[in-house]
Scaffold this motif. Structure first.
Motif, PDB file in Angstrom:
ATOM      1  N   GLY A   1       0.792  -1.225   0.000  1.00  0.00           N
ATOM      2  CA  GLY A   1       0.000   0.000   0.000  1.00  0.00           C
ATOM      3  C   GLY A   1       0.823   1.273   0.000  1.00  0.00           C
ATOM      4  N   GLU A   2       2.157   1.187   0.186  1.00  0.00           N
ATOM      5  CA  GLU A   2       2.983   2.390   0.123  1.00  0.00           C
ATOM      6  C   GLU A   2       3.019   2.882  -1.324  1.00  0.00           C
ATOM      7  N   LYS A   3       2.636   4.122  -1.536  1.00  0.00           N
ATOM      8  CA  LYS A   3       2.501   4.669  -2.884  1.00  0.00           C
ATOM      9  C   LYS A   3       3.871   5.102  -3.432  1.00  0.00           C
ATOM     10  N   PRO A   4       4.015   5.114  -4.776  1.00  0.00           N
ATOM     11  CA  PRO A   4       5.303   5.496  -5.359  1.00  0.00           C
ATOM     12  C   PRO A   4       5.838   6.840  -4.860  1.00  0.00           C
ATOM     13  N   LEU A   5       4.989   7.848  -4.733  1.00  0.00           N
ATOM     14  CA  LEU A   5       5.467   9.139  -4.238  1.00  0.00           C
ATOM     15  C   LEU A   5       6.011   9.014  -2.822  1.00  0.00           C
ATOM     16  N   ASP A   6       5.344   8.228  -1.981  1.00  0.00           N
ATOM     17  CA  ASP A   6       5.818   8.029  -0.602  1.00  0.00           C
ATOM     18  C   ASP A   6       7.153   7.288  -0.586  1.00  0.00           C
ATOM     19  N   ILE A   7       7.305   6.320  -1.491  1.00  0.00           N
ATOM     20  CA  ILE A   7       8.586   5.608  -1.590  1.00  0.00           C
ATOM     21  C   ILE A   7       9.682   6.579  -2.011  1.00  0.00           C
ATOM     22  N   ALA A   8       9.373   7.449  -2.967  1.00  0.00           N
ATOM     23  CA  ALA A   8      10.348   8.424  -3.446  1.00  0.00           C
ATOM     24  C   ALA A   8      10.808   9.338  -2.315  1.00  0.00           C
ATOM     25  N   VAL A   9       9.874   9.831  -1.525  1.00  0.00           N
ATOM     26  CA  VAL A   9      10.214  10.701  -0.389  1.00  0.00           C
ATOM     27  C   VAL A   9      11.118   9.954   0.584  1.00  0.00           C
ATOM     28  N   ARG A  10      10.737   8.721   0.899  1.00  0.00           N
ATOM     29  CA  ARG A  10      11.498   7.928   1.871  1.00  0.00           C
ATOM     30  C   ARG A  10      12.895   7.601   1.352  1.00  0.00           C
ATOM     31  N   LYS A  11      13.000   7.161   0.101  1.00  0.00           N
ATOM     32  CA  LYS A  11      14.295   6.763  -0.441  1.00  0.00           C
ATOM     33  C   LYS A  11      15.241   7.937  -0.623  1.00  0.00           C
ATOM     34  N   LEU A  12      14.710   9.098  -1.003  1.00  0.00           N
ATOM     35  CA  LEU A  12      15.557  10.289  -1.128  1.00  0.00           C
ATOM     36  C   LEU A  12      16.188  10.631   0.219  1.00  0.00           C
TER      37      LEU A  12
END
Length: 199
Positions: free
Chosen positions: A96-107
């Motif tokens: 359920g983690e959305k791509p934008l949320d993954i991007a924020v977290r990984k950055l």
């Protein structure tokens, strides 16, 4: 070649194959593998293995500091037994983690930045010959330093290197950068007028 046989490219035209059966043979956090039985009038029945992304798209983040520098992360990659230079990226930590949320977290975790602006600018199939996994690419600007996380056992605390776009482009074309998402992101940014990936 005759113009009489020319047709517009249609990625969704009728399949030349019939899927006879599908069975999941591997299940993991990042991906699943299906064993698929297919048939066609020309080839008869045959089998293929298809990798399916688990929990949605993978993500890559092409970030640029206010002074025009791109953070690239040194990663040690077990399958190829080599170091790579990559834009920050990864998979969902939970369903359920959305791509934008993954991007924020990984950055934040990998490069040590937060961003005022994050916009998706591309999406591609990683290896369409055996995988249905997609990667979504984001462009991040308005960067602010943030605490980084420790990584896994492969690269506990990878270094982050900052490059100009011209330097990154040179490494992309001379073979220093070999990671696909990073190559696509850098080449796309290099071709974008005034670095406008969000328009």
């Amino acid at each position: 070649m005759s113009n009489e046989t020319y047709r517009r490219f249609d990625p969704w035209r009728t399949s030349p194959l019939k899927e006879e059966s599908r069975k999941q043979i591997v299940k993991s956090h990042y991906f699943n593998v299906d064993q698929v039985s297919l048939s066609s009038p020309q080839a008869g029945t045959f089998e293929r293995y298809v990798l399916q992304g688990n929990n949605g798209d993978a993500v890559g983040v092409l970030a640029m500091t206010d002074d025009g520098l791109i953070p690239l992360v040194e990663q040690y990659r077990i399958p190829t037994h080599r170091w790579t230079l990559e834009i920050p990226g990864g998979h969902a930590a939970e369903q359920g983690e959305k791509p934008l949320d993954i991007a924020v977290r990984k950055l934040r975790e990998e490069a040590g930045y937060t961003a005022d602006h994050l916009v998706q600018f591309a999406r591609f199939i990683d290896t369409p010959s055996f995988s249905a996994q997609h990667t979504a690419l984001f462009f991040a600007t308005g960067l602010h330093p943030a605490d980084r996380s420790d990584f896994g056992p492969e690269t506990p605390r990878p270094d982050v290197r900052l490059y100009t776009l011209d330097q990154a482009y040179e490494m992309a074309v001379n073979g220093t950068i070999v990671d696909a998402k990073t190559l696509i992101a850098i080449l796309r940014l290099h071709s974008a007028p005034d670095h406008q990936l969000d328009q």
